[in-house]
Design a protein around this motif. Sequence first.
Motif, PDB file in Angstrom:
ATOM      1  N   ASP A   1       1.819 -13.705  -3.231  1.00  0.00           N
ATOM      2  CA  ASP A   1       1.956 -14.957  -2.321  1.00  0.00           C
ATOM      3  C   ASP A   1       3.082 -14.749  -1.186  1.00  0.00           C
ATOM      4  N   ASN A   2       1.761 -14.456   0.109  1.00  0.00           N
ATOM      5  CA  ASN A   2       3.179 -13.749   1.258  1.00  0.00           C
ATOM      6  C   ASN A   2       4.284 -14.765   1.867  1.00  0.00           C
ATOM      7  N   GLY A   3       4.124 -15.729   1.987  1.00  0.00           N
ATOM      8  CA  GLY A   3       4.332 -16.709   1.392  1.00  0.00           C
ATOM      9  C   GLY A   3       5.454 -17.248   0.963  1.00  0.00           C
TER      10      GLY A   3
ATOM     11  N   GLY B   1       0.762  -1.453  -0.366  1.00  0.00           N
ATOM     12  CA  GLY B   1      -0.098   0.534   0.261  1.00  0.00           C
ATOM     13  C   GLY B   1       0.631   1.772   0.085  1.00  0.00           C
ATOM     14  N   ASN B   2       0.333   2.571   0.497  1.00  0.00           N
ATOM     15  CA  ASN B   2       0.660   3.801   0.688  1.00  0.00           C
ATOM     16  C   ASN B   2       2.367   3.967   1.423  1.00  0.00           C
ATOM     17  N   MET B   3       2.332   2.831   2.662  1.00  0.00           N
ATOM     18  CA  MET B   3       3.479   2.990   3.117  1.00  0.00           C
ATOM     19  C   MET B   3       5.321   2.289   2.353  1.00  0.00           C
ATOM     20  N   SER B   4       4.398   1.077   2.074  1.00  0.00           N
ATOM     21  CA  SER B   4       5.259   0.226   1.115  1.00  0.00           C
ATOM     22  C   SER B   4       5.566   0.645   0.571  1.00  0.00           C
TER      23      SER B   4
ATOM     24  N   THR C   1       4.458  -8.165  -1.677  1.00  0.00           N
ATOM     25  CA  THR C   1       3.433  -8.827  -2.045  1.00  0.00           C
ATOM     26  C   THR C   1       2.442  -8.498  -1.185  1.00  0.00           C
ATOM     27  N   ASN C   2       0.977  -8.422  -2.395  1.00  0.00           N
ATOM     28  CA  ASN C   2      -0.378  -8.433  -2.071  1.00  0.00           C
ATOM     29  C   ASN C   2      -0.998  -9.285  -2.429  1.00  0.00           C
ATOM     30  N   PRO C   3      -2.711  -8.924  -2.408  1.00  0.00           N
ATOM     31  CA  PRO C   3      -3.967 -10.173  -2.641  1.00  0.00           C
ATOM     32  C   PRO C   3      -4.132  -9.322  -4.081  1.00  0.00           C
ATOM     33  N   SER C   4      -3.938  -7.713  -4.115  1.00  0.00           N
ATOM     34  CA  SER C   4      -4.855  -7.690  -5.823  1.00  0.00           C
ATOM     35  C   SER C   4      -2.825  -7.014  -6.245  1.00  0.00           C
ATOM     36  N   ILE C   5      -3.490  -7.157  -7.748  1.00  0.00           N
ATOM     37  CA  ILE C   5      -2.683  -7.323  -8.206  1.00  0.00           C
ATOM     38  C   ILE C   5      -1.946  -5.865  -8.786  1.00  0.00           C
ATOM     39  N   SER C   6      -2.711  -4.848  -8.990  1.00  0.00           N
ATOM     40  CA  SER C   6      -2.622  -4.284 -10.022  1.00  0.00           C
ATOM     41  C   SER C   6      -1.057  -3.104  -9.148  1.00  0.00           C
ATOM     42  N   LYS C   7      -1.717  -2.995  -7.939  1.00  0.00           N
ATOM     43  CA  LYS C   7      -0.177  -2.199  -6.881  1.00  0.00           C
ATOM     44  C   LYS C   7       0.459  -2.850  -7.265  1.00  0.00           C
ATOM     45  N   LEU C   8       1.200  -3.944  -7.412  1.00  0.00           N
ATOM     46  CA  LEU C   8       2.140  -4.881  -7.338  1.00  0.00           C
ATOM     47  C   LEU C   8       2.560  -4.285  -9.053  1.00  0.00           C
TER      48      LEU C   8
ATOM     49  N   ALA D   1       3.205  -4.589   6.520  1.00  0.00           N
ATOM     50  CA  ALA D   1       3.113  -3.530   6.123  1.00  0.00           C
ATOM     51  C   ALA D   1       1.115  -3.419   5.705  1.00  0.00           C
ATOM     52  N   VAL D   2       1.068  -4.118   6.168  1.00  0.00           N
ATOM     53  CA  VAL D   2      -0.392  -4.290   6.051  1.00  0.00           C
ATOM     54  C   VAL D   2      -1.544  -3.660   7.314  1.00  0.00           C
ATOM     55  N   LYS D   3      -2.447  -3.138   6.916  1.00  0.00           N
ATOM     56  CA  LYS D   3      -3.339  -2.682   7.901  1.00  0.00           C
ATOM     57  C   LYS D   3      -3.587  -3.377   9.014  1.00  0.00           C
TER      58      LYS D   3
HETATM   59  N1  LIG Z   1       0.014   5.602   5.846  1.00  0.00           N
HETATM   60  C1  LIG Z   1       0.954   6.068   6.745  1.00  0.00           C
HETATM   61  O1  LIG Z   1       1.187   6.646   6.732  1.00  0.00           O
HETATM   62  C2  LIG Z   1       1.794   5.401   7.471  1.00  0.00           C
HETATM   63  C3  LIG Z   1       1.085   3.902   7.649  1.00  0.00           C
HETATM   64  N2  LIG Z   1       2.308   3.509   8.733  1.00  0.00           N
HETATM   65  C4  LIG Z   1       1.195   2.299   8.889  1.00  0.00           C
HETATM   66  O2  LIG Z   1       1.872   0.909   7.822  1.00  0.00           O
HETATM   67  C5  LIG Z   1       0.767  -0.207   7.572  1.00  0.00           C
HETATM   68  C6  LIG Z   1      -0.183  -0.099   6.055  1.00  0.00           C
HETATM   69  O3  LIG Z   1      -0.482   1.337   6.029  1.00  0.00           O
HETATM   70  P1  LIG Z   1      -0.991   2.423   4.216  1.00  0.00           P
HETATM   71  O4  LIG Z   1       0.473   1.772   3.856  1.00  0.00           O
HETATM   72  O5  LIG Z   1      -1.041   3.380   4.649  1.00  0.00           O
HETATM   73  O6  LIG Z   1      -2.292   1.065   3.985  1.00  0.00           O
HETATM   74  P2  LIG Z   1      -2.853   0.759   3.018  1.00  0.00           P
HETATM   75  O7  LIG Z   1      -4.420   0.375   2.655  1.00  0.00           O
HETATM   76  O8  LIG Z   1      -2.264   1.660   1.698  1.00  0.00           O
HETATM   77  O9  LIG Z   1      -2.581  -0.704   2.276  1.00  0.00           O
HETATM   78  C7  LIG Z   1      -2.430  -2.013   2.870  1.00  0.00           C
HETATM   79  C8  LIG Z   1      -1.696  -3.115   1.871  1.00  0.00           C
HETATM   80  O10 LIG Z   1      -1.625  -4.497   2.585  1.00  0.00           O
HETATM   81  C9  LIG Z   1      -2.672  -5.292   0.925  1.00  0.00           C
HETATM   82  N3  LIG Z   1      -2.891  -6.254   1.880  1.00  0.00           N
HETATM   83  C10 LIG Z   1      -4.461  -6.327   3.136  1.00  0.00           C
HETATM   84  N4  LIG Z   1      -4.702  -8.016   2.923  1.00  0.00           N
HETATM   85  C11 LIG Z   1      -3.585  -8.234   2.370  1.00  0.00           C
HETATM   86  C12 LIG Z   1      -2.655  -9.343   2.470  1.00  0.00           C
HETATM   87  N5  LIG Z   1      -3.269 -10.394   3.722  1.00  0.00           N
HETATM   88  N6  LIG Z   1      -1.416  -9.618   2.252  1.00  0.00           N
HETATM   89  C13 LIG Z   1      -1.003  -8.705   2.186  1.00  0.00           C
HETATM   90  N7  LIG Z   1      -1.750  -8.023   1.468  1.00  0.00           N
HETATM   91  C14 LIG Z   1      -2.685  -7.172   2.082  1.00  0.00           C
HETATM   92  C15 LIG Z   1      -3.881  -4.070   0.757  1.00  0.00           C
HETATM   93  O11 LIG Z   1      -4.173  -5.139  -0.364  1.00  0.00           O
HETATM   94  P3  LIG Z   1      -5.637  -4.161  -1.073  1.00  0.00           P
HETATM   95  O12 LIG Z   1      -5.958  -2.454  -0.965  1.00  0.00           O
HETATM   96  O13 LIG Z   1      -5.363  -4.815  -2.221  1.00  0.00           O
HETATM   97  O14 LIG Z   1      -6.091  -4.967  -0.042  1.00  0.00           O
HETATM   98  C16 LIG Z   1      -2.671  -2.517   0.969  1.00  0.00           C
HETATM   99  O15 LIG Z   1      -2.239  -2.090  -0.795  1.00  0.00           O
HETATM  100  C17 LIG Z   1      -0.018  -0.241   8.120  1.00  0.00           C
HETATM  101  O16 LIG Z   1       0.203  -1.017   9.777  1.00  0.00           O
HETATM  102  C18 LIG Z   1      -0.255   1.476   9.084  1.00  0.00           C
HETATM  103  O17 LIG Z   1      -0.226   1.805  10.561  1.00  0.00           O
HETATM  104  C19 LIG Z   1       2.521   3.302   9.342  1.00  0.00           C
HETATM  105  C20 LIG Z   1       2.945   4.595   9.344  1.00  0.00           C
HETATM  106  C21 LIG Z   1       2.705   5.738   8.501  1.00  0.00           C
END
Ligand SMILES: NC(=O)C1=CN([C@@H]2O[C@H](COP(=O)(O)OP(=O)(O)OC[C@H]3O[C@@H](n4cnc5c(N)ncnc54)[C@H](OP(=O)(O)O)[C@@H]3O)[C@@H](O)[C@H]2O)C=CC1
Length: 273
Positions: free
Chosen positions: A56-58, A12-15, A35-42, A70-72
């Motif tokens: 695949d997180n594995g 996501g955003n932080m990664s 790694t991420n479940p949906s492909i578009s960000k990857l 780096a998931v929520k």
């Molecule tokens: N944003 C920020 O400014 C900051 C965030 N953080 C921390 O960073 C972490 C991520 O935040 P942020 O990047 O903003 O969130 P995002 O929602 O942007 O990113 C989270 C990503 O995790 C993916 N995801 C969901 N389920 C799974 C899974 N089972 N396996 C792998 N990936 C998965 C989501 O995929 P999909 O969208 O495809 O479902 C999404 O791309 C959080 O824990 C937050 O507390 C820390 C500091 C600052």
Amino acid sequence: MEEKKLAFIGAGNMSRSLISGLIQAGYPAHLIMATNPSISKLEKLAADFGIHISQDNGQALEWAQAVVLAVKPQMMASMLADLQAQGAKLDNTLLISIAAGINVARLQEMTGQTRIIRTMPNTPSLLGLGMTGLYARPNISQGDRDYAEHMMQAVGKTLWVDEEDGINHIIAAAGSAPAYFFLFMEAMAAHAIQSGFSEQDARLLVQQTALGAANMVVANPDTGLGELRAQVTSKGGTTAQAIAHFQEQGLEHLVANAMTAAVTRARELETQL
Ligand SMILES: NC(=O)C1=CN([C@@H]2O[C@H](COP(=O)(O)OP(=O)(O)OC[C@H]3O[C@@H](n4cnc5c(N)ncnc54)[C@H](OP(=O)(O)O)[C@@H]3O)[C@@H](O)[C@H]2O)C=CC1
Ligand SMILES: O=C(O)[C@@H]1CCC=N1
């Protein structure tokens, strides 16, 4: 810095901010996976930075020597439980969590291992201008501490905290804080637009002033923030009127309350997740 194979679970955003900052700092793309479940960000990450990607997180765990969780926060427990159900081994890998509101004790329960460093970055890492807090328990080796620190220093500045609750204060002062400045800039730009400037000109006025003010702070480390403010504030002038208005309306109190609310929420998440 030591260049381990580094995987990000959750793209996501932080990664994206961290990966972009690392690549700009010269970390080899072939040593990074996301790694991420949906492909578009990857696909976008692969196209922009040439890193490895997988749904695949594995695979991240099998491949990497260090993994950024780096998931929520709300997804962390189920993501880690799924991984373990798949038979993934977490015990040979340095785990670096960036999640707000999940403490090390809880991460140990979720992963069944103790080689964990908790960090709190922020999104300006994207530009190499991040601010990251780090915390590790005494069991963590100096080598692992150095790796996490160097990784975060590649994308900005770092600060270790001795007590884990310090991470919750870093969230309030840095992790969440870019959004406070954006809110302030939004309010200023909205007023400039109301005064007749185009959206583009309003943004230019606000962004260039914010950049200039931040650089003034950085360029004058021995000058207090209050003194820098005083240098703009002519007696009986315009700034004095604006500042008096902010202070009469309790800006300092408002900021303190907002930061306390962020800390309270982080602590609340720690009890819930
Ligand atoms: N944003 C920020 O400014 C900051 C965030 N953080 C921390 O960073 C972490 C991520 O935040 P942020 O990047 O903003 O969130 P995002 O929602 O942007 O990113 C989270 C990503 O995790 C993916 N995801 C969901 N389920 C799974 C899974 N089972 N396996 C792998 N990936 C998965 C989501 O995929 P999909 O969208 O495809 O479902 C999404 O791309 C959080 O824990 C937050 O507390 C820390 C500091 C600052
Ligand atoms: O808002 C949040 O919870 C995350 C943590 C810090 C910034 N974003």
